[in-house]
Design a protein around this motif. Structure first.
Motif, PDB file in Angstrom:
ATOM      1  N   PRO A 165     -18.024  66.097  18.256  1.00  0.00           N
ATOM      2  CA  PRO A 165     -18.114  66.059  16.788  1.00  0.00           C
ATOM      3  C   PRO A 165     -16.751  65.971  16.091  1.00  0.00           C
ATOM      4  O   PRO A 165     -16.651  65.351  15.029  1.00  0.00           O
ATOM      5  N   GLU A 166     -15.719  66.549  16.678  1.00  0.00           N
ATOM      6  CA  GLU A 166     -14.388  66.492  16.065  1.00  0.00           C
ATOM      7  C   GLU A 166     -13.783  65.086  16.099  1.00  0.00           C
ATOM      8  O   GLU A 166     -12.817  64.817  15.385  1.00  0.00           O
ATOM      9  N   HIS A 167     -14.345  64.210  16.924  1.00  0.00           N
ATOM     10  CA  HIS A 167     -13.815  62.853  17.066  1.00  0.00           C
ATOM     11  C   HIS A 167     -14.739  61.783  16.477  1.00  0.00           C
ATOM     12  O   HIS A 167     -14.464  60.595  16.608  1.00  0.00           O
ATOM     13  N   ARG A 168     -15.817  62.210  15.852  1.00  0.00           N
ATOM     14  CA  ARG A 168     -16.768  61.232  15.295  1.00  0.00           C
ATOM     15  C   ARG A 168     -16.189  60.534  14.077  1.00  0.00           C
ATOM     16  O   ARG A 168     -15.270  61.032  13.434  1.00  0.00           O
ATOM     17  N   GLY A 169     -16.734  59.372  13.789  1.00  0.00           N
ATOM     18  CA  GLY A 169     -16.290  58.610  12.636  1.00  0.00           C
ATOM     19  C   GLY A 169     -15.074  57.750  12.931  1.00  0.00           C
ATOM     20  O   GLY A 169     -14.508  57.142  12.025  1.00  0.00           O
ATOM     21  N   ARG A 170     -14.696  57.657  14.198  1.00  0.00           N
ATOM     22  CA  ARG A 170     -13.520  56.878  14.595  1.00  0.00           C
ATOM     23  C   ARG A 170     -13.889  55.648  15.431  1.00  0.00           C
ATOM     24  O   ARG A 170     -13.024  55.016  16.013  1.00  0.00           O
ATOM     25  N   GLY A 171     -15.180  55.369  15.531  1.00  0.00           N
ATOM     26  CA  GLY A 171     -15.615  54.190  16.278  1.00  0.00           C
ATOM     27  C   GLY A 171     -15.756  54.393  17.774  1.00  0.00           C
ATOM     28  O   GLY A 171     -15.910  53.420  18.516  1.00  0.00           O
TER      29      GLY A 171
END
Length: 145
Positions: A87-93
């Motif tokens: 979840p801490e790395h989501r939104g980065r493709g």
């Protein structure tokens, strides 16, 4: 970001992500199943394989797939069974990159198709998946023994 085959030293990172993935689905997977899953992924047994996404030396996501035969084609079929991004790395493709990696492997290795499924309510994942293809009209039936 680097996407690569999982290696034995990835086990602690994979296990943390796996535990988070299982918790997301409000499920329980016995330790013996987790251990056997990792063994099969690393040894690429029974058609299983694992690709990991790594950023700044940290494993932050994975795709777990099964290559299998089919009755409507002579070429292998790839089933993307599990995909998870921290979840801490989501939104980065990262999730999209993991799928693009599988698409590239399918094309390069002559696999006939790639498929996966998710819960209808998993709108976050579906917003990524819909970039590749529309959901079909098949309904899944499942017996658990």
């Amino acid at each position: 970001m680097l996407i690569r085959d999982a290696v034995p030293s990835d086990e602690p990172s994979w296990r943390k992500l796996w535990a988070d993935y299982v918790a997301f689905y409000e499920a329980e997977v016995p330790e013996e199943v987790t251990a056997k899953t990792w063994e099969r992924l690393i040894r690429k047994q029974d058609g299983f394989f694992c690709r990991v996404a790594e950023t700044s030396g940290e494993v932050c996501g994975f795709s777990l797939s099964v290559l299998h035969a089919g009755t409507w084609t002579t070429d292998p079929i790839c089933y993307l069974e599990d995909l998870f991004v921290d979840p801490e790395h989501r939104g980065r493709g990262i999730g999209e990159a993991l799928i693009r990696d599988l698409v590239a492997q399918c094309k390069a290795k002559g696999w006939s198709r790639l498929y996966w499924h998710t819960r209808a309510s998993n709108t976050t994942a579906r917003s990524v998946y819909d970039r590749f293809t529309s959901a079909d009209d098949f309904v899944r039936y499942r017996l658990v023994f």
